[in-house]
Design a protein around this motif. Structure first.
Motif, short mmCIF file in Angstrom:
data_model
loop_
_atom_site.label_atom_id
_atom_site.label_comp_id
_atom_site.label_asym_id
_atom_site.label_seq_id
_atom_site.Cartn_x
_atom_site.Cartn_y
_atom_site.Cartn_z
N ALA A 9 0.84 -1.21 0.00
CA ALA A 9 0.00 0.00 0.00
C ALA A 9 0.87 1.25 0.00
O ALA A 9 0.55 2.24 -0.67
N THR A 10 1.97 1.21 0.73
CA THR A 10 2.90 2.34 0.73
C THR A 10 3.50 2.52 -0.65
O THR A 10 3.65 3.64 -1.14
N HIS A 11 3.84 1.42 -1.30
CA HIS A 11 4.41 1.47 -2.65
C HIS A 11 3.43 2.11 -3.64
O HIS A 11 3.83 2.90 -4.49
N HIS A 12 2.16 1.77 -3.52
CA HIS A 12 1.16 2.26 -4.49
C HIS A 12 0.68 3.67 -4.19
O HIS A 12 0.44 4.45 -5.11
N PHE A 13 0.53 4.01 -2.91
CA PHE A 13 -0.10 5.28 -2.56
C PHE A 13 0.84 6.26 -1.87
O PHE A 13 0.56 7.47 -1.87
N GLY A 14 1.90 5.78 -1.28
CA GLY A 14 2.89 6.66 -0.69
C GLY A 14 2.61 7.07 0.75
O GLY A 14 3.53 7.15 1.56
N SER A 15 1.36 7.34 1.06
CA SER A 15 1.02 7.79 2.41
C SER A 15 -0.44 7.45 2.70
O SER A 15 -1.24 7.22 1.79
N LYS A 16 -0.77 7.44 3.98
CA LYS A 16 -2.15 7.20 4.38
C LYS A 16 -3.06 8.30 3.85
O LYS A 16 -4.18 8.02 3.40
N GLN A 17 -2.59 9.54 3.86
CA GLN A 17 -3.39 10.66 3.36
C GLN A 17 -3.76 10.46 1.90
O GLN A 17 -4.91 10.65 1.50
N ALA A 18 -2.78 10.05 1.09
CA ALA A 18 -3.03 9.83 -0.33
C ALA A 18 -4.01 8.68 -0.55
O ALA A 18 -4.87 8.73 -1.44
N LEU A 19 -3.88 7.64 0.26
CA LEU A 19 -4.81 6.50 0.16
C LEU A 19 -6.22 6.93 0.50
O LEU A 19 -7.18 6.58 -0.21
#
Length: 208
Positions: A51-61
């Motif tokens: 998930a970090t690889h795809h979105f970068g951050s919790k905020q972006a997710l």
């Protein structure tokens, strides 16, 4: 017959869809504050770091999740010209959609409610509200221009009222679904707006 191997783009899209589904389920069950990127990866059946690889951050997710949850909530509006008909179809379709509320719909409403107290969500949902408001405003202005909406209707204030009503009905449906009969309500509310927008507004005391 042999199945053609999936492309890298297809694999990425499938992984992102699975991650968004997992994130939606976790928010629905536990709320956004308990959401972690590692937990999303595990829930989706992937590594903790995907998930970090795809979105970068919790905020972006969370931003991606909110946009996905809102997109396409009322089908059949694409290609319709702005105006009273599109506005009424949106109102009718929105309330009707609440009767078929799925995980993404519940998640959007829960995130919207949390945005009042969660600073990391406030700007995102301010933007979501503005986008919704802009669509309604366009319909109202077009309806006034073509004569189907009374010229005394204030587009800005009316758009705010429509957003508030629809989101409020959504929250009631979320909290007490047996109390909100969406099939009866959609007809009633749509007709109220049809009549109210076509007729002369009641003058505010102190104004000419």
């Amino acid at each position: 017959m042999t199945t053609a191997p999936r492309t890298q783009k297809q694999r990425r899209e499938e992984a992102e869809a699975a991650l968004l589904t997992a994130a939606a389920e976790l928010v629905d069950e536990q709320g956004v504050r308990a959401l972690t990127l590692a937990g999303v990866g595990e829930r989706a059946g992937y590594s903790r770091g995907l998930a970090t690889h795809h979105f970068g951050s919790k905020q972006a997710l969370v931003e991606r999740l909110a946009r996905s949850a809102q997109a396409g909530f009322v089908p059949g509006l694409e290609g319709l010209p702005p105006g009273l008909d599109r506005l009424l179809r949106l109102i009718d379709g929105y309330i009707g959609g609440l009767g078929r509320m799925g995980v993404l719909n519940r998640v959007f409403l829960k995130l919207w409610a949390e945005s009042a107290t969660a600073s990391e969500l406030t700007q995102l949902f301010r933007e979501r509200n503005e986008a919704f408001h802009a669509d309604l405003y366009e319909d109202l202005v077009a309806g006034i221009a073509d004569g189907t909406i009374h010229p005394g209707v204030a587009p800005d204030e009316t758009a705010i009222a429509v957003v508030a009503q629809l989101r409020g009905i959504g929250m009631q449906r979320l909290i007490d679904p047996s109390r909100v009969d969406t099939e009866r309500l959609r007809t009633h509310v749509t007709e109220l707006w049809r009549r109210g927008l076509a007729s002369a507004p009641t003058p505010v005391r102190g104004q000419d």
